[in-house]
Design an enzyme around this catalytic site. Structure first.
Site, short mmCIF file in Angstrom:
data_model
loop_
_atom_site.label_atom_id
_atom_site.label_comp_id
_atom_site.label_asym_id
_atom_site.label_seq_id
_atom_site.Cartn_x
_atom_site.Cartn_y
_atom_site.Cartn_z
N ASP A 74 55.90 7.07 46.20
CA ASP A 74 54.71 7.52 45.46
C ASP A 74 54.80 8.99 45.05
O ASP A 74 54.20 9.42 44.07
CB ASP A 74 53.44 7.36 46.32
CG ASP A 74 53.44 6.18 47.25
OD1 ASP A 74 54.52 5.76 47.68
OD2 ASP A 74 52.36 5.68 47.59
N ASP A 112 49.72 14.72 48.27
CA ASP A 112 48.82 14.06 47.32
C ASP A 112 48.07 15.02 46.41
O ASP A 112 47.33 14.58 45.53
CB ASP A 112 47.83 13.16 48.08
CG ASP A 112 48.49 11.91 48.59
OD1 ASP A 112 49.35 11.36 47.88
OD2 ASP A 112 48.16 11.47 49.71
N1 GLY Z 1 49.83 6.65 46.95
C1 GLY Z 1 49.23 5.68 47.76
C2 GLY Z 1 49.26 4.31 47.25
O1 GLY Z 1 49.91 3.95 46.29
O2 GLY Z 1 48.58 3.51 47.86
#
Ligand code: GLY
Length: 408
Positions: free
Chosen positions: A188, A126
């Site tokens: 993601d 992230d």
């Molecule tokens: N990247 C985490 C979400 O989309 O909740």
């Protein structure tokens, strides 16, 4: 006999006359271009910030969500394990971008510079989500040259998570997500590639570019079903790279179509094409975008998972709509045919119109820009709330639209 033939001719011409009138009407309707009052939607965002910003004074925290029926942001600590730290500064950078108001630049700078040490995060993927909206947009919009080295270090940290046996970046650790024991990649992760592309273009190692491309290729091969919808979590064998499992964390079921997952794919592959100009990524971006558009309900905002959408009681996810609206504005400038350009542009406008409407706008109701997002219903949290990343991608879309309109 002759009379019957005459009657038949009259009937046929009446029907064809009616049909051609209908065609004309259809044409007229499809020629009506969707429009939004862009300036009003930007003014609404600024108005919301004028209310929210004076309340958000604790620099050790950042706003994450507003609970259903509440008005004020719930803040979470500036914690290196929380993926949303960069979105509030990112919102402020875009507010400066669309208004030119120095107040937002000052605030954005203050809110960005509190987590410089996150550049060393190697515990999860992230770091891209965290650093790029804050430091990346500060560099681009705020002309903060001094953020360059911080971004390059962040890219190097992210690159440590690339596993060449698999061909992707490892998104999560087993410690935090014990269901999976080996190499986990989630859809993601596509968004984090932007940091690597940026670094490769700005004095960083060429390997950042190569890793981003390889990750995008591997994900394209393994992360999508035949119907072009995305899985959320793929577990790979860390040694031989084989796919072990296809699961979900935030979707309704392992094999369901989590809306924001598809949205990350749309945004991710549009961005990968923008950075590489490799036509295979454009073709793929269009295919998964068309699938997303096909699945949308009338108001252009999906339910949190497409597989529960037929139940009107299921909550919406405005964050997915904001992510896709922003991506579509870019995509509309990259596709060749005029028809596709208009199709994607018009879809983005309709999404923004819907998000700015009374149904989704938080104006007069809460301190965010948007309401009705869902973070993780399957985990029982952030259901029908305001989310900071919904606001980030919404104001990014407004900024992109403003630039497109200025070019016309
Ligand atoms: N990247 C985490 C979400 O989309 O909740």
């Amino acid at each position: 006999m002759r009379f019957k033939a005459l009657l038949l001719i009259i009937l046929i011409s009446l029907v064809s006359c009616k049909d051609s009138k209908k065609n004309n009407e259809t044409k007229q309707v499809s020629e009506i271009k969707p429009e939004i009052n862009l300036q009003k939607q930007i003014d609404d965002c600024e108005h919301q910030l004028e209310i929210a910003v004076p309340k958000l004074t604790d620099l050790t925290k950042h706003p994450r969500l507003i609970d259903t029926d509440k008005k004020e942001w719930k803040e979470v600590g500036n914690d290196k394990l929380i993926w949303t730290s960069g979105f509030y500064p990112g919102v402020l950078w875009y507010a400066y971008d669309v208004t030119g108001n120095e107040r937002w630049k000052e605030e954005a700078t203050k809110r960005t510079e509190v987590f410089e040490d996150f550049k060393n995060i190697t515990e999860h993927h992230d770091i891209g989500f965290m650093m790029f909206p804050a430091y990346g947009k500060g560099y681009e919009i705020g002309k903060k040259e001094e953020y360059k080295d911080i971004l390059l270090t962040s890219a190097a940290s992210l690159a440590t998570r690339f596993n060449p046996n698999v061909g992707t970046i490892k998104s999560w650790s087993t410690k935090m997500h014990p269901r999976w024991k080996q190499h986990i990649t989630i859809i993601d992760n596509m968004l984090n590639l932007e940091l690597l592309f940026w670094a490769a273009k700005n004095g960083g190692d060429q390997k950042f570019y190569d890793i981003a491309v390889k990750h995008a290729e591997t994900t394209m091969n393994n992360h999508f079903r035949e119907d072009l919808t995305s899985w959320h979590v793929i577990e790979y064998d860390s040694i031989n790279g084989n796919v072990l499992n296809r699961h979900t964390k935030q979707g309704f079921a392992d094999d369901s179509r989590w809306s924001r997952g598809q949205a990350w794919g749309v945004y991710g592959y549009t961005m990968v094409y923008k950075e590489t100009k490799d036509k295979k990524f454009l073709d793929f971006a269009q295919k998964i975008t068309d699938k997303y558009l096909d699945l949308l309900p009338e108001d252009m905002v999906p339910a949190w998972d497409f597989d529960v959408q037929s139940n009107p009681k299921e909550e919406k996810d405005a964050s997915a709509a904001a992510v896709v609206a922003s991506a579509l504005l870019d995509l509309s400038t990259m596709v060749e045919s005029k028809e596709d350009q208009e199709r994607y542009y018009n879809a983005a406008i309709k999404m923004l119109e819907s998000l700015g409407s009374d149904k989704y706008s938080a104006v007069g109701k809460a301190d965010s820009f948007l309401l009705h997002s869902t973070g993780a219903k399957s985990l029982g949290h952030e259901i029908d709330v305001a989310l900071i990343y919904a606001d980030y991608y919404y104001i990014e879309a407004l900024s992109r639209l403003k630039k497109l309109e200025a070019k016309k």
